[in-house]
Design an enzyme around this catalytic site. Structure first.
Site, PDB file in Angstrom:
ATOM      1  N   TYR A   1       0.738  -1.056  -0.009  1.00 54.94           N
ATOM      2  CA  TYR A   1       0.013  -0.006   0.019  1.00 54.94           C
ATOM      3  C   TYR A   1       0.636   1.143  -0.053  1.00 54.94           C
ATOM      4  O   TYR A   1       1.854   1.401   0.644  1.00 54.94           O
ATOM      5  CB  TYR A   1      -1.014  -0.097   1.281  1.00 54.94           C
ATOM      6  CG  TYR A   1      -1.586   1.335   1.554  1.00 54.94           C
ATOM      7  CD1 TYR A   1      -2.832   1.399   0.931  1.00 54.94           C
ATOM      8  CD2 TYR A   1      -1.240   2.340   1.879  1.00 54.94           C
ATOM      9  CE1 TYR A   1      -3.736   2.580   0.975  1.00 54.94           C
ATOM     10  CE2 TYR A   1      -1.832   3.168   1.936  1.00 54.94           C
ATOM     11  CZ  TYR A   1      -3.163   3.602   1.441  1.00 54.94           C
ATOM     12  OH  TYR A   1      -3.808   4.808   1.672  1.00 54.94           O
TER      13      TYR A   1
ATOM     14  N   GLU B   1      -3.186   7.359  -4.145  1.00 60.46           N
ATOM     15  CA  GLU B   1      -3.440   6.429  -3.162  1.00 60.46           C
ATOM     16  C   GLU B   1      -3.440   4.970  -4.090  1.00 60.46           C
ATOM     17  O   GLU B   1      -4.080   4.985  -5.145  1.00 60.46           O
ATOM     18  CB  GLU B   1      -4.625   6.092  -2.547  1.00 60.46           C
ATOM     19  CG  GLU B   1      -4.863   4.810  -1.300  1.00 60.46           C
ATOM     20  CD  GLU B   1      -6.159   4.825  -0.683  1.00 60.46           C
ATOM     21  OE1 GLU B   1      -7.236   4.870  -1.353  1.00 60.46           O
ATOM     22  OE2 GLU B   1      -6.243   4.310   0.344  1.00 60.46           O
TER      23      GLU B   1
END
Ligand code: GDP
Ligand code: MN
Length: 434
Positions: free
Chosen positions: A139, A227
């Site tokens: 991530y 993101e």
């Protein structure tokens, strides 16, 4: 910034909630943008028909496994369900015909995910990409942080599931690495991020390169959030971004015309799109009392008063200090067209804004649109007497209130009456003029 707060911050810059004021692009648009920065993304094409899906899947080449991805402005698509019962907005498949069949089940359907609310979001486009093989999912998030007063990078060696879930299940996997905005992203910071994501050797170098380019995009394009979930490592050690969510600062629209030209208003709350076009500060909410107020503070106070008396506001609406007749009419139309609205409360403090201008707006609106709900008006301040006279002379039945508390109470009561009348199917008409 602690990790839980960091995770919450990522979500609070989330455009799916109605409060957010950021432009959000589709995945395929974000990928295109990232390609322009030399960021590694899978090959793929966005399509709108089954035939196009077939052609796009074939063009990936024989023997290439395929991913079919619903393009809706919401995360959690993989775990979502379409309104026709078809499961998941992200499908892996092995041949072009299957890919086209899957895509055809997505077009024209609303996809409901954890982030969309019960109604879901309409899927009009599907992204057909090559499937990547992965050894690991990681991530990466870049966003602004109040505490360090600058950009910060949230990096996790675990990815795929939402950052909140990772923060809850394994907070140690997540690292928060602030960036000094004046220095920009140094090789040391980029390395630290790659390391936090668990990369070694050549892949670490590759990851650091990706991070630098993503940061460059974040700064140059006035993004508020980049993101990548997941960023993956292939069995060959290649680093690829296979999902992207990028938000942009709405205040930067004049600097980023190319980005803002990609806005997909079909994915936004139509009430908000309309209000934005009229230059109104409007946020749609779930209650049944429409509010028309001048000044953000007064708008908040009005919503509080409604809540205090047991009601629920249908919106936040600040018509501002310089609203024109036309804007007031448009504001009324938005409230009146909202099927949830069962009473309207106007609360104007005439300071910069003159009460008589608002009154004229109310009268014009009530006469031009078929006002279908009761209207409570509280006006105070500059030119209030002229305003009252205008309303009185208009012959319209408007429920007047002198103080805010009383106005709030009346609006809540009237909304309740309309609600009851609707449930028992009694024809209560509040059409103006009565
Ligand atoms: P989201 O559910 O909206 O976040 O959509 P994603 O694009 O992140 O896809 C959901 C999940 O599907 C990812 O977290 C991956 O685990 C998986 N996935 C997506 N694309 C690929 C791919 O090319 N290869 C593999 N193996 N998995 C993928
Ligand atoms: Mn994802």
């Amino acid at each position: 910034m602690n990790i839980l707060r960091a995770a919450t911050r990522v979500r609070s810059s989330n455009p799916y909630g109605r409060q957010a004021r950021f432009l959000h692009l589709h995945e395929y648009q974000s990928q295109e943008l990232m390609r322009g920065y030399g960021i590694r993304v899978p090959r793929g094409t966005a399509v709108t028909t089954k035939e196009e899906a077939l052609a796009a899947a074939k063009s990936l080449g024989d023997g290439t496994d395929i991913v079919v991805k619903a393009q809706v402005l919401a995360g959690g698509r993989g775990l979502g369900t379409f309104e026709n019962g078809f499961k998941s907005g992200v499908h892996l498949c092995y041949d072009a015909k299957t890919a086209a069949d899957i895509a055809s089940k997505m077009f024209g359907q609303n996809l409901v995910t954890k982030q969309t609310g019960a109604g879901g979001k309409l899927c009009s486009k599907v992204l057909v990409t090559e499937r990547m093989y992965m050894r690991r999912e990681m991530y990466l998030g870049i966003l602004y942080d109040r505490e360090s007063q600058g950009p910060t990078i949230i990096a996790s060696r675990e990815g795929g599931s939402s950052i909140e879930d990772i923060a809850a299940s394994n907070p140690n996997a997540i690292k928060n690495i602030p960036v000094n905005i004046a220095e920009g992203i140094t090789p040391e910071v980029a390395d630290a991020v790659a390391e936090a994501m668990g990369f070694h050797g050549n892949s670490k170098k590759q990851c650091a390169e990706q991070v630098k380019k993503l940061y460059q995009l974040f700064i140059e394009k006035d993004a508020t959030l980049v993101e990548i979930n997941p960023m993956i490592e292939t069995p060959q050690g290649e680093v690829v971004c296979i999902d992207a969510k990028i938000n942009f600062d709405d205040n930067a629209d004049f600097r980023q015309p190319d980005i803002f030209a990609m806005r997909d208003t079909t994915q936004e709350d139509p009430r908000e799109v309309r209000a934005a076009e009229a230059g109104l500060n409007y946020i749609g909410l779930d209650g049944n009392i429409g509010c028309l107020v001048n000044g953000a503070g007064l708008a908040m106070a009005t919503m509080d008063i409604i809540k205090l008396h047991g009601g629920n506001p249908a919106n936040f609406l600040d018509v501002g200090g310089g609203a024109t007749d036309k804007q007031v009419t448009e504001a009324f139309t938005i409230l009146n067209d909202d099927p949830k609205v069962q009473a309207i409360l106007v609360n104007i403090f005439g300071g910069i804004m003159r009460c008589d201008v608002i009154a004229q707006g109310i009268i014009t609106a009530a006469k031009t649109i078929q006002l279908r709900v009761p209207l409570v008006v509280r006006l105070q301040g500059n030119k209030v007497d002229e305003a009252k006279k205008l309303i009185f002379d208009s012959g319209l039945r408007i429920i007047a209130a002198d103080d805010l508390d009383e106005a709030g109470k009346k609006a809540v009561k009237l909304a309740e009456i309309v609600q009851i009348a609707n449930t028992v199917d009694v024809n209560v008409s509040f059409k103006l003029p009565l």
